[in-house]
Design an enzyme around this catalytic site. Structure first.
Site, short mmCIF file in Angstrom:
data_model
loop_
_atom_site.label_atom_id
_atom_site.label_comp_id
_atom_site.label_asym_id
_atom_site.label_seq_id
_atom_site.Cartn_x
_atom_site.Cartn_y
_atom_site.Cartn_z
N GLY A 96 0.82 -1.21 0.00
CA GLY A 96 0.00 0.00 0.00
C GLY A 96 0.85 1.25 0.00
N GLY A 98 2.66 3.43 1.58
CA GLY A 98 3.28 3.52 2.90
C GLY A 98 3.90 4.87 3.19
N LYS A 118 4.53 12.34 -1.95
CA LYS A 118 5.37 11.19 -1.60
C LYS A 118 6.38 11.65 -0.55
CE LYS A 118 8.43 7.62 -3.43
NZ LYS A 118 9.04 7.01 -4.64
N ARG A 188 -2.04 0.34 -9.67
CA ARG A 188 -0.94 -0.55 -10.03
C ARG A 188 -1.47 -1.97 -10.23
NH1 ARG A 188 3.50 1.91 -6.91
NH2 ARG A 188 2.77 3.95 -6.24
N ASP A 257 3.95 -4.33 -7.70
CA ASP A 257 3.36 -3.13 -7.09
C ASP A 257 3.98 -1.86 -7.64
OD1 ASP A 257 5.55 -4.33 -5.39
OD2 ASP A 257 5.43 -2.35 -4.45
N ASP A 267 7.45 4.99 -9.75
CA ASP A 267 8.30 4.63 -8.61
C ASP A 267 9.79 4.61 -8.97
OD1 ASP A 267 6.20 4.52 -6.88
OD2 ASP A 267 5.93 2.37 -7.04
#
Length: 494
Positions: A96, A98, A118, A188, A257, A267
């Protein structure tokens, strides 16, 4: 305080959060943990333009507070989403957001765009983490997001970067930062895996319908919408990975993910662009088994797509339909790669032997560990007339005889389509970048920012926003990396 509309920013009514409509099984609402003593490091004019925001949006009196997690604009509705996934090929269970919060979604000239912080602190999905991002990794993500966008590769974008003196413990004590990321959707593969694995078919269907209706409506018109969803993701992922390979980009941590349902690069952690061309290059120091090497990325993408297909099976139901959707990767990826490679070679026509010509070129690069970006860029200066030599690209090779043999084949190929040197070079320069985010360039910007000088981050951003242009004043940024660059290591904490 200025009202949002005075600077062209969205009003409260224009901030929406369609993801929140899915229900509380999909997320947790919570506020950010703001950064103390925040400062602007950099903002992206290109990202702001994509939102339809003015260049000086960040000058609004409360903007720094909002994008350091200390305040909200009216209409923002922060939440962290839950997902699961496979990490390094092993089922990792529930994951998830985080250290990320979705602030909401705004309408832009090109459609809805989600805005996400983020590094905004702990969430219920942080596991053992602190929910923070450090300045080092945040600079890398900010710069690479915008560099990839400028290269024309599908990607999330980064609107701004904020730093703070707040200490954060990684391998050593560093300082905190926060990146604001943009994407049409942050869904995702792992979101689908989560609801399949936990036996929640109704939630799985709701998520799939949400993605189809809001992002891939063409799938709804097909006889089997969920199989069409899978096939669309397969094709988008194949195109994205082909673009990675063509430009020499290594993602470094292609866990399920970290795979976007829209085929976006997402990411940015232990990524790297190839310097010396090494197909077995591992850019992630944490990847001790070499799972995510450069040459394995296409194979890993297909593995991840199989994981997504498995997660969608309760909706697709027909194994043959799922396998047929996956099978499109085996043609979509090589077709996309060869299209890109022909363009990089300056070829206007197609011949059956082109794949052999490309393979021979890449073999040459690998054998002599030739700089990937420099080799492709200099190849644009290769003349059809043998009497004029081979241009500056030949100087990059140790085995000149092997290069000359390949150059003779390439020259014959160019002659067969009556290639014109000037036109070909202009076309090749539009697809072979001169400027990429080399690790040592990022490292210099990071070190200066850690010392309190953010100017190099902003300067480098301006360079990377024009990757295909000749920039005589920035020629050093396109040179071979210095010897010390080989000692730079990036890991999952990066």
């Amino acid at each position: 305080m200025n009202a949002p509309y005075e600077l062209g920013l969205p009003t409260a009514a224009q901030w929406i959060n369609r993801y929140a409509s899915l229900g509380e099984a999909f997320y947790t609402r919570l506020p950010a943990q703001g950064l103390p003593e925040p400062r602007w490091v950099a903002t992206s004019d290109a990202a702001a333009h994509g939102l339809g925001w003015p260049r000086d949006w960040w000058a609004r009196s409360d903007a720094l507070s909002v994008f350091s997690g200390n305040a909200l604009w009216p209409g923002m509705d922060p939440l962290a989403t839950v997902y699961s996934g496979h990490q390094f090929g092993v089922w990792a269970g529930q994951l998830g957001d985080g250290r990320a919060l979705l602030l909401g979604e705004v309408q832009t000239p090109s459609g809805g765009m989600e805005v996400q912080l983020k590094g905004s602190g702990r969430t219920p999905y942080s596991r053992m983490g602190d929910g923070r991002a450090v300045l080092r990794s945040s600079i890398r993500e900010f710069l690479c997001s915008q560099a990839m966008h400028a290269l024309g590769i599908p990607t999330t974008q980064a609107l701004c970067l904020v730093a703070s003196p707040l200490p954060v413990l990684r391998e050593s004590v560093e300082t905190a930062a926060m990146v604001t990321r943009l994407a049409p959707s942050f869904v995702r593969f792992g979101h689908f895996e989560h609801f399949c694995h936990h036996g929640q078919p109704q939630a799985l269907r709701r998520l799939a319908d949400f993605v189809i209706d809001h992002h891939l409506p063409e799938c709804r018109r097909q006889a089997h919408p969920y199989a069409a969803l899978l096939e669309t993701v397969v094709r988008r992922t194949a195109e994205m990975v082909a673009q990675w390979q063509a430009v020499g980009f290594c993602h470094g941590v292609m866990n399920t993910d970290n795979m976007s349902i829209l085929g976006l690069t997402i990411d940015y952690g232990p990524f790297g662009f190839l310097d010396a061309f090494d197909p077995a290059h591992v850019c992630n120091h944490s990847d001790t088994q070499g799972r995510y090497t450069y040459h394995r990325q296409p194979q890993i993408a297909l593995w991840n797509l199989h994981a997504l297909a498995q997660a969608l099976m309760p909706l697709i139901e027909d194994t043959d339909l799922a396998l047929a959707a996956l099978e499109t990767y085996r043609s979509a990826y090589p077709d996309a790669l060869m299209r890109l490679m022909r363009a990089k070679l300056g070829l206007r026509t197609r011949e059956d032997s082109d794949a052999e010509l490309v393979d021979a070129w890449l073999t040459l690069l690998a054998r002599d560990r030739v700089d990937h970006t420099l080799a492709w860029r200099r190849l644009g200066q290769f003349p059809v007339d043998a009497a004029r030599g081979a241009g500056p690209v030949r100087d990059l090779f140790i085995d000149r005889a092997a290069f000359d043999a390949w150059a003779a084949r390439y020259r014959q190929r160019l002659a067969r389509e009556s290639s014109h040197d000037g036109e070909r070079r202009a076309a090749m320069d539009r697809v072979n970048p001169k400027y990429i985010l080399r690790n040592h360039l990022a490292e210099i910007a990071i070190r200066q920012a850690q010392a309190g000088d953010d100017g190099e981050v902003r300067r480098l951003l301006r360079v990377l926003e024009r990757p295909y242009d000749e920039q005589p004043e920035n020629e050093a940024d396109a040179a071979l990396p210095p010897d010390w660059a080989h000692s730079i290591e990036v890991s999952c904490s990066s």
